[in-house]
Design a protein around this motif. Sequence first.
Motif, mmCIF file in Angstrom:
data_model
loop_
_atom_site.group_PDB
_atom_site.id
_atom_site.type_symbol
_atom_site.label_atom_id
_atom_site.label_comp_id
_atom_site.label_asym_id
_atom_site.label_seq_id
_atom_site.Cartn_x
_atom_site.Cartn_y
_atom_site.Cartn_z
ATOM 1 N N ARG A 162 0.882 -1.181 0.000
ATOM 2 C CA ARG A 162 0.000 0.000 0.000
ATOM 3 C C ARG A 162 0.912 1.221 0.000
ATOM 4 O O ARG A 162 2.097 1.106 0.331
ATOM 5 C CB ARG A 162 -0.892 0.008 1.244
ATOM 6 N N ASN A 204 -5.128 4.690 0.268
ATOM 7 C CA ASN A 204 -5.381 3.273 0.501
ATOM 8 C C ASN A 204 -5.219 2.451 -0.771
ATOM 9 O O ASN A 204 -5.708 1.337 -0.853
ATOM 10 C CB ASN A 204 -6.807 3.088 1.041
ATOM 11 N N PRO A 244 -4.848 6.159 7.254
ATOM 12 C CA PRO A 244 -3.627 5.482 6.765
ATOM 13 C C PRO A 244 -2.352 6.093 7.319
ATOM 14 O O PRO A 244 -1.350 5.386 7.503
ATOM 15 C CB PRO A 244 -3.690 5.651 5.248
ATOM 16 N N GLN A 282 -13.203 3.348 6.615
ATOM 17 C CA GLN A 282 -12.644 2.260 5.795
ATOM 18 C C GLN A 282 -13.131 2.325 4.350
ATOM 19 O O GLN A 282 -12.640 1.609 3.500
ATOM 20 C CB GLN A 282 -13.049 0.894 6.376
ATOM 21 N N THR A 312 -13.154 3.424 0.866
ATOM 22 C CA THR A 312 -12.145 4.098 0.052
ATOM 23 C C THR A 312 -12.750 4.633 -1.245
ATOM 24 O O THR A 312 -13.866 4.276 -1.623
ATOM 25 C CB THR A 312 -11.010 3.126 -0.319
ATOM 26 N N VAL A 369 -8.702 -2.393 3.828
ATOM 27 C CA VAL A 369 -7.285 -2.189 4.107
ATOM 28 C C VAL A 369 -7.030 -2.490 5.573
ATOM 29 O O VAL A 369 -7.640 -1.872 6.442
ATOM 30 C CB VAL A 369 -6.875 -0.739 3.796
ATOM 31 N N TYR A 391 -4.143 -2.616 8.376
ATOM 32 C CA TYR A 391 -2.749 -2.239 8.654
ATOM 33 C C TYR A 391 -2.195 -3.011 9.846
ATOM 34 O O TYR A 391 -2.932 -3.527 10.639
ATOM 35 C CB TYR A 391 -2.663 -0.732 8.923
#
Lengths: 293, 433
Positions: free
Chosen positions: A40, A258, B115, B392, B394, B431, B433
């Motif tokens: 990412r 993202n 992010p 979340q 996107t 995504v 992390y």
Amino acid sequence: MRSHKWYTPWLLVAPAVVWVLVFGLWPFLNTVILSFTDSRPLRTGGFVGLENYGRMLQDEQFGYALTTSVIYMIVCVPLLTILPLLLALLVEKTIPGIAAFRTTFYFPVIASVVVVALIWTWMFDSRGVINQTLQAFGLLDKPVAFLVDRWWLLACAILLTVWKGLGYYMVVYLAALGNVGRELHEAAMLDGAGAFRRFLSVTIPGVRGAMLLISALVAVAAMRVFTELHVLSNGTGGPGGQDLSIVMLIRQVGQGLNGDVGYASALSVALFLLTVLPLIAIAWMNRERRTVS
Amino acid sequence: MKLTTRLATATAVLAVGALALTGCTGAGPAAGSDGPIDTSGELSGTIKFQSWSLKNEKFSPYFEDLIAAFEEEHPDVTVEWLDQPGDGYQDKVLSQANSNSLPDVVNLPPDIAYPLVAAGKLVDLAAADSSLEDQYVPGAWEAYTYPGIDGTYGLPWYLGTDLGWWNGAALQQYGADTSALPTTNEELLSLAEQVGEASGGQMPLLSSMPTIDLFASSGIEVMNDDGEFVFNTDEAAAIVDQFASAYQAGALPAEALTGDYGGNADMFKQGKVAYTTAGSGFAGDLQRDAPSIRESVIATPRIGDAPLFVQGVSVSNDSKNKAAALAFAEYLTNTENQVAFAQLALGFVPGTVDGSADVGSLSESVTDPLQKEAMEIVSESMKTARILIPFQWTSAMKTYMDQQLALALKGEVGSKEALDKVVEYANDNLVEY
């Protein structure tokens, strides 16, 4: 006689080598490496093997994008190889005012493709001038949704590409036609060849090199088409993403904080391979010609 | 031997070059800052503050005065104000984060901050100053907390919601009763269909497709407690079906399917659609851009649950001067400065507890009746407003949803089938992390 040091040639080519390494080879290698990861933008990804490539084969939108790009190439290559040649033959004559015609045909090349595509968006809008005109003449009962139908949208984009590219390739042909000897035409005429026969037997062989070059350029550009489809579909690729091109799909997948950099890289590698294929084919055709001659 | 030396030299050069180049592959996660930051001592140094599309005639004097006042309070601190244009802000922030050049204090909404938080790029403000939490509106403070990550990463700056705006004259022209405007999405779609048919598609009420916040505002669960998208329900499908029916009736322009009419407020000002949602500042926009439409305009509370828009400021973990940066972030978002900002940015509400306690007072000095009415509606709506779009969600998910729902509206796929595909895509592309 003064001799140079052994490293002098290295120093001379060093700037070019560094340039190619930094801006060509490394980004390419990095893209290939990333295509095997789940990276990412702000996270170094782990190795996922061929997962991204496997996903590509099952991705419905990649299927659409591949179809769009291939159709784009199949339609644009003959149109942009033949039509500019015919146009060049028309404006090749040295008659008064011909320069104005040549300039007119070249105008679309100068205009920004984004601006032109926006104007076309307004023209083909359901309330745009084309629909309104057709309705005014009673040819349509209700507007045609040019920009939200898969095939109409693709046709509009191809039309825009062809219209915009005609002038540019016409100029290439004008230069090539200048190298076709007048005596060849005169000899063919003496042998009784008509205009069409001379076009096939003298003009086309004379500009074959330019035709191959243009075919290669158009094939690569068509496979990488972005702006026309992006602007006409407002970046969505049309309903269902059916008019996505491969470049649009790469952008959709990889953009933003993202973004899926790994999958976008795999798509980029696929695009590279798909772009190289027509180039190899055209190079092979060129090689055949040289061998024959 | 000579050839070997050359080969060795060339190989060494290439190896060094390659190693140097691998350093250009993006910044790795920065070390987290999880301790207290003392802002009480003498502060010094230069810090950069980045706002998002706020450098203009209206707001520049406010920021210049605010920065001057802060610098007067802290004579050894210099604040450099950067402003980024509205478009491409995410990409700009991404490039700054990748090159370790994120400004010390940066304007980030919760979704863009996420992010960066996951990559360790922002300072945990709850740990930096434990007294901050009590000063800010709880819902907005929580917007900067993320599942699985300890801490809070933004100071709520200004909050907003929107309301409904109706073109009264256009509605009456096509037989709608403006004294009984829709209060549910079902009624809105029904009216849209009615006006669309009456006007032959010339005056649509809607100009965009269903969105995830529409589902949320209609009470549909968008995401479950396990962090999975689950909005592919029969209720959501019914909404999409209604949109499809409205589309067939001409209640949406064809190009709504590609989001080309996403600028609903602009279309409203041009008299091309009869309904839009917008903040209370829209009253001023209408005064400037469409005074004739404004004469018959009607403002109502937003249909369904009101959305809560949160803007905040964060402190970069790469900052060389975190103390001054935190002090400035606190100063920028203190009640006094937030109230002053909200008086300029009409319709927005301060993100501090004290500042938001009396939002009614923000409209006291407003003389324009429509503006005042809109601000009062916003004040009331803010009591129940909530964040409708999960962080979340996107842009790729949104694009995919637009694409699939466009097919559903055209009738080429079923609405449930389209929603199932969207939810599957969203969950596959979550995504983590």
